[in-house]
Write a protein that holds these residues in place. Sequence first.
Motif, PDB file in Angstrom:
ATOM      1  N   ALA A  98       0.849  -1.192   0.000  1.00 38.39           N
ATOM      2  CA  ALA A  98       0.000   0.000   0.000  1.00 38.39           C
ATOM      3  C   ALA A  98       0.886   1.244   0.000  1.00 38.39           C
ATOM      4  O   ALA A  98       2.102   1.157   0.199  1.00 38.39           O
ATOM      5  N   VAL A  99       0.276   2.396  -0.211  1.00 36.69           N
ATOM      6  CA  VAL A  99       1.026   3.652  -0.294  1.00 36.69           C
ATOM      7  C   VAL A  99       0.432   4.681   0.660  1.00 36.69           C
ATOM      8  O   VAL A  99      -0.784   4.904   0.675  1.00 36.69           O
ATOM      9  N   GLY A 100       1.295   5.279   1.461  1.00 31.18           N
ATOM     10  CA  GLY A 100       0.921   6.402   2.317  1.00 31.18           C
ATOM     11  C   GLY A 100       1.915   7.530   2.113  1.00 31.18           C
ATOM     12  O   GLY A 100       2.362   7.769   0.981  1.00 31.18           O
ATOM     13  N   HIS A 101       2.273   8.202   3.207  1.00 29.20           N
ATOM     14  CA  HIS A 101       3.199   9.333   3.130  1.00 29.20           C
ATOM     15  C   HIS A 101       4.404   9.109   4.041  1.00 29.20           C
ATOM     16  O   HIS A 101       4.250   8.653   5.183  1.00 29.20           O
ATOM     17  N   SER A 102       5.575   9.471   3.544  1.00 31.04           N
ATOM     18  CA  SER A 102       6.777   9.402   4.368  1.00 31.04           C
ATOM     19  C   SER A 102       6.687  10.408   5.512  1.00 31.04           C
ATOM     20  O   SER A 102       6.152  11.505   5.346  1.00 31.04           O
ATOM     21  N   ALA A 103       7.239  10.028   6.666  1.00 31.76           N
ATOM     22  CA  ALA A 103       7.196  10.903   7.848  1.00 31.76           C
ATOM     23  C   ALA A 103       8.337  11.919   7.823  1.00 31.76           C
ATOM     24  O   ALA A 103       9.104  12.061   8.776  1.00 31.76           O
ATOM     25  N   HIS A 104       8.442  12.624   6.699  1.00 34.19           N
ATOM     26  CA  HIS A 104       9.396  13.728   6.588  1.00 34.19           C
ATOM     27  C   HIS A 104       8.874  14.681   5.518  1.00 34.19           C
ATOM     28  O   HIS A 104       7.956  14.341   4.765  1.00 34.19           O
ATOM     29  N   VAL A 105       9.456  15.854   5.456  1.00 36.52           N
ATOM     30  CA  VAL A 105       9.099  16.855   4.448  1.00 36.52           C
ATOM     31  C   VAL A 105      10.263  16.998   3.473  1.00 36.52           C
ATOM     32  O   VAL A 105      11.417  17.137   3.890  1.00 36.52           O
ATOM     33  N   SER A 106       9.976  16.965   2.199  1.00 36.72           N
ATOM     34  CA  SER A 106      11.020  17.092   1.186  1.00 36.72           C
ATOM     35  C   SER A 106      11.583  18.511   1.143  1.00 36.72           C
ATOM     36  O   SER A 106      10.975  19.454   1.657  1.00 36.72           O
ATOM     37  N   LYS A 107      12.718  18.652   0.481  1.00 40.22           N
ATOM     38  CA  LYS A 107      13.346  19.975   0.364  1.00 40.22           C
ATOM     39  C   LYS A 107      12.447  20.982  -0.341  1.00 40.22           C
ATOM     40  O   LYS A 107      12.519  22.173  -0.075  1.00 40.22           O
ATOM     41  N   ALA A 108      11.600  20.486  -1.252  1.00 36.18           N
ATOM     42  CA  ALA A 108      10.741  21.393  -2.027  1.00 36.18           C
ATOM     43  C   ALA A 108       9.454  21.759  -1.303  1.00 36.18           C
ATOM     44  O   ALA A 108       8.668  22.558  -1.810  1.00 36.18           O
ATOM     45  N   GLY A 109       9.212  21.160  -0.121  1.00 35.46           N
ATOM     46  CA  GLY A 109       8.053  21.564   0.662  1.00 35.46           C
ATOM     47  C   GLY A 109       6.819  20.704   0.513  1.00 35.46           C
ATOM     48  O   GLY A 109       5.714  21.157   0.817  1.00 35.46           O
ATOM     49  N   TYR A 110       6.967  19.474   0.065  1.00 35.98           N
ATOM     50  CA  TYR A 110       5.834  18.558   0.000  1.00 35.98           C
ATOM     51  C   TYR A 110       6.152  17.311   0.829  1.00 35.98           C
ATOM     52  O   TYR A 110       7.301  17.064   1.205  1.00 35.98           O
ATOM     53  N   ILE A 111       5.128  16.524   1.125  1.00 37.99           N
ATOM     54  CA  ILE A 111       5.288  15.302   1.911  1.00 37.99           C
ATOM     55  C   ILE A 111       5.075  14.134   0.952  1.00 37.99           C
ATOM     56  O   ILE A 111       3.973  13.879   0.480  1.00 37.99           O
ATOM     57  N   ALA A 112       6.158  13.434   0.673  1.00 34.90           N
ATOM     58  CA  ALA A 112       6.179  12.481  -0.433  1.00 34.90           C
ATOM     59  C   ALA A 112       5.513  11.153  -0.090  1.00 34.90           C
ATOM     60  O   ALA A 112       5.254  10.825   1.072  1.00 34.90           O
ATOM     61  N   ALA A 113       5.261  10.376  -1.124  1.00 32.37           N
ATOM     62  CA  ALA A 113       4.681   9.049  -0.976  1.00 32.37           C
ATOM     63  C   ALA A 113       5.711   8.079  -0.404  1.00 32.37           C
ATOM     64  O   ALA A 113       6.925   8.251  -0.575  1.00 32.37           O
TER      65      ALA A 113
END
Length: 255
Positions: A98-113
């Motif tokens: 399944a796919v959720g969100h990584s528990a970090h924020v990317s450098k560009a300001g989004y919360i990745a899959a």
Amino acid sequence: MGLTSAGAAGHLDPLLYPWDPPVASGVMDGHDFRPLELSVGLDEALAHAGAAPLEARSLVVSIGSNSSAEVMRRKFASYHQPVSAVLPLVRGQLHNIAVGHSAHVSKAGYIAAAPYPLMGECTAVWLSWLDDVQLMALDETEPNYRRIQLDGEACPLVADHGERPEEFSLFTSRWGVLNDGDGGKLPFLDQPALFGLLAGSGTGDLLVEGKSVFDGPPELVAEQLAVPAVQAWAREWFCSAGLAAPVDFKEPCAG
């Protein structure tokens, strides 16, 4: 593709993550994308483009922005040595993931899959076969992820053209995946919806009068999340607030 007008080449809008995958399976070749006649075969398409054959490539499954040809072009172009711009991108179905969100924020300001094991789940994915230099270039862009090998028997992968690979690799988050605070993993959401959900948690205050970092117009939230200090805070807050769930791929899918 969700490009903003900033800069001559434009930037990918973080609110539109994970951006658009191709409309059909095919082969990326520079700035072109050629839909694939599946009856012809990938090797024939690669030979026509003058690229390395499948046997010299590694299969990587994408569940986020690496499914976007534009994202892959940018990653290859930014590598410190020349990278072939020829890359097969083929739709598929991945079972027991399944796919959720990584528990970090990317450098560009989004919360990745980020993927996690879930028996019985079937997820739409994209398959890419990378040559050695492409794979090194891609690995360099994923400091918050680990690339692991999965077993195609435990986690069946079925490509558009019918192939069922015995093994393949997948990027998994080093930080775990976001949950709802009660142990249930959050489903994959668009960025504005995810920001609203996190703002509603009631515990994400930072810096400004106790107001949640995730509250407000999505454009301003993404702008704030692009600040390194806020990214570091968010990663720590996800853990301290009980919103980061560890993920274990040893069972049932690891090869």
